[in-house]
Design a protein around this motif. Sequence first.
Motif, short mmCIF file in Angstrom:
data_model
loop_
_atom_site.label_atom_id
_atom_site.label_comp_id
_atom_site.label_asym_id
_atom_site.label_seq_id
_atom_site.Cartn_x
_atom_site.Cartn_y
_atom_site.Cartn_z
N ILE A 25 -29.90 -16.91 35.58
CA ILE A 25 -30.49 -17.97 35.24
C ILE A 25 -31.07 -18.29 34.14
CG2 ILE A 25 -30.82 -18.56 37.72
CD1 ILE A 25 -33.80 -18.10 37.09
N GLY A 26 -30.76 -17.19 33.08
CA GLY A 26 -31.67 -17.36 31.98
C GLY A 26 -32.75 -16.91 32.01
N LEU A 27 -33.54 -16.58 30.81
CA LEU A 27 -35.07 -15.95 30.60
C LEU A 27 -36.07 -17.42 30.91
CD1 LEU A 27 -34.76 -13.18 28.21
CD2 LEU A 27 -34.79 -12.95 30.85
N PRO A 28 -37.27 -17.15 31.22
CA PRO A 28 -38.20 -18.07 31.13
C PRO A 28 -38.25 -18.66 29.97
CG PRO A 28 -39.18 -16.36 32.30
CD PRO A 28 -37.86 -15.97 32.10
N PHE A 29 -38.14 -18.01 28.66
CA PHE A 29 -38.09 -18.54 27.57
C PHE A 29 -37.42 -19.80 27.17
CE2 PHE A 29 -37.00 -18.47 22.72
CZ PHE A 29 -38.36 -18.00 22.29
N ILE A 30 -36.09 -19.98 27.94
CA ILE A 30 -35.51 -21.03 27.38
C ILE A 30 -35.67 -22.26 28.25
CG2 ILE A 30 -33.44 -19.13 27.27
CD1 ILE A 30 -31.89 -20.29 29.94
N SER A 80 -32.58 -29.48 39.21
CA SER A 80 -32.36 -29.72 40.56
C SER A 80 -31.83 -28.40 41.16
CB SER A 80 -31.09 -31.00 40.83
OG SER A 80 -30.02 -30.45 40.29
N THR A 81 -31.05 -27.56 40.47
CA THR A 81 -30.47 -26.28 40.66
C THR A 81 -31.48 -25.44 40.81
OG1 THR A 81 -28.22 -26.98 39.95
CG2 THR A 81 -28.67 -24.62 40.29
N LEU A 82 -32.44 -25.36 39.93
CA LEU A 82 -33.54 -24.40 39.58
C LEU A 82 -34.34 -24.46 40.79
CD1 LEU A 82 -34.40 -22.30 37.70
CD2 LEU A 82 -35.90 -23.53 36.52
N LYS A 83 -34.76 -25.69 41.16
CA LYS A 83 -35.68 -25.88 42.35
C LYS A 83 -35.01 -25.41 43.45
CE LYS A 83 -36.46 -30.48 41.78
NZ LYS A 83 -36.94 -31.80 41.98
N THR A 84 -33.78 -25.61 43.60
CA THR A 84 -32.99 -25.13 44.94
C THR A 84 -32.92 -23.76 44.85
OG1 THR A 84 -31.66 -26.91 44.99
CG2 THR A 84 -30.81 -24.89 46.39
N LEU A 85 -32.98 -22.97 43.79
CA LEU A 85 -33.04 -21.44 43.71
C LEU A 85 -34.10 -20.80 43.90
CD1 LEU A 85 -30.42 -21.08 40.70
CD2 LEU A 85 -30.09 -20.22 42.88
N PHE A 86 -35.20 -21.73 43.57
CA PHE A 86 -36.47 -21.04 43.72
C PHE A 86 -37.19 -21.68 45.05
CE2 PHE A 86 -37.78 -20.42 38.94
CZ PHE A 86 -37.03 -19.62 38.73
N GLU A 87 -36.51 -22.49 45.80
CA GLU A 87 -36.92 -22.86 47.13
C GLU A 87 -38.14 -23.80 46.91
OE1 GLU A 87 -37.10 -19.76 49.89
OE2 GLU A 87 -34.97 -18.94 49.53
N TRP A 88 -38.18 -24.64 45.86
CA TRP A 88 -39.20 -25.32 45.60
C TRP A 88 -38.99 -27.09 46.39
CZ3 TRP A 88 -40.74 -24.25 39.91
CH2 TRP A 88 -41.39 -22.82 39.63
N ILE A 97 -30.59 -13.92 25.54
CA ILE A 97 -31.71 -14.45 26.37
C ILE A 97 -30.98 -15.42 27.57
CG2 ILE A 97 -33.50 -14.57 24.50
CD1 ILE A 97 -32.73 -17.66 24.33
N GLY A 98 -29.78 -15.40 27.72
CA GLY A 98 -29.15 -16.00 28.77
C GLY A 98 -28.96 -17.45 28.57
N TYR A 99 -29.09 -18.10 27.53
CA TYR A 99 -29.02 -19.52 27.36
C TYR A 99 -27.96 -20.06 28.02
CZ TYR A 99 -30.13 -24.10 25.28
OH TYR A 99 -30.44 -25.40 25.11
N SER A 100 -26.65 -19.72 28.02
CA SER A 100 -25.42 -20.15 28.66
C SER A 100 -25.79 -20.18 30.32
CB SER A 100 -24.31 -19.66 28.51
OG SER A 100 -24.21 -18.17 29.13
N SER A 101 -26.58 -19.72 30.88
CA SER A 101 -26.92 -19.62 32.43
C SER A 101 -28.16 -20.50 32.82
CB SER A 101 -27.22 -17.93 32.68
OG SER A 101 -26.15 -17.26 32.52
N LYS A 102 -28.58 -21.14 31.82
CA LYS A 102 -29.63 -22.24 32.01
C LYS A 102 -29.34 -23.10 33.16
CE LYS A 102 -32.98 -25.07 29.64
NZ LYS A 102 -33.28 -25.96 28.27
N LYS A 103 -30.00 -23.35 34.20
CA LYS A 103 -29.77 -24.58 35.17
C LYS A 103 -30.43 -25.51 35.21
CE LYS A 103 -27.72 -20.79 37.24
NZ LYS A 103 -26.28 -20.77 36.92
N GLU A 104 -29.70 -26.72 35.49
CA GLU A 104 -30.38 -27.94 35.60
C GLU A 104 -31.65 -28.02 36.56
OE1 GLU A 104 -29.56 -30.56 33.94
OE2 GLU A 104 -27.86 -29.60 33.02
#
Length: 305
Positions: free
Chosen positions: A99-104, A297-305, A288-295
């Motif tokens: 998913i990329g690093l928090p930095f991105i 909505s996707t990040l919320k789903t992955l983090f179960e938020w 830093i995994g910039y190409s793996s950055k999630k939208e």
Amino acid sequence: MKFSINLPPIDPFRLQAGWPYGYSDQYGAFYIAAHYCGLNKPSKIPGYWQHGVKGPWDQITAGNITGHYPNLGKFKTFVAREDEKIFLQEEGVPLCEAIGLPFIYAPTPKTPDRIPDSLLVMPHHTVAGVKSFKNQADLEKYAKSIASLTKRFSNVSVCLHFGDFVNGYWKNIFQNLGLKCLLGGHPHDKNSIARVKTLMSSFEFVTSNAWGSHIAYSLSLGAKVSIWGEPCERDLDRLEKDRGQGGRSTLEAKLSKDYKNNQNMFLRGLYRKPWEGVKNIDFGNYLIGYSSKKEPSTLKTLFEW
């Protein structure tokens, strides 16, 4: 040259993700993700989120990518890049997502144009409470070599990690040589990454005497980057006390000739004089995994938020 940089203030927070989760909310990671997702405050995530940059040369064990946190393979593991995800899966870590690093996910502050011919020095750093540098002479030698460059640049400033302020490294040496020291990374500060981004976006050149996350971050932000000077020798007995290092065998593996050769294969273009620093945004973004950055909505789903 006189100048001022509007740095974000320190905004302390209490870590939620302890050692079982690899302290993965360090540097305000969960707050950064929550803000990105449009949430007022974060909750824990269901696993570990990589916070430091690991190069392809670090793929020697799964734990070396994830800070050797104790629940590797039991919880979800969120890493920077697809090649890391594939490596971890091959090492028996199935619950893995790139998913990329928090930095991105932290906003890049709007700063004025970079200060022309300015140099930001980010020396080899330590973890608070782990005084792992072996020889004071190493620090003094590097600081003096940096001080000798002041006539080449309009400004030379030093960015230090919180761990080095705690451990008593660097600050007094550089200040006695007339160089200004600024706080960079602070694991318990919500604004840590924003402050580091501001600094890296304000100076034309960034240099260090050792590889670290700061090299990848500076590259990704378009600074002219170099690795110059000898890294400080580390005391393995002391460094071993940092649980994230993975113990003696891992530390010794990272001192091996094969490891160093693999690392140098990727970084050889960066070993140069500070005034000859190079821009390589693509390489920085890859690391830093910039190409793996999630939208969001996707990040919320992955983090179960």
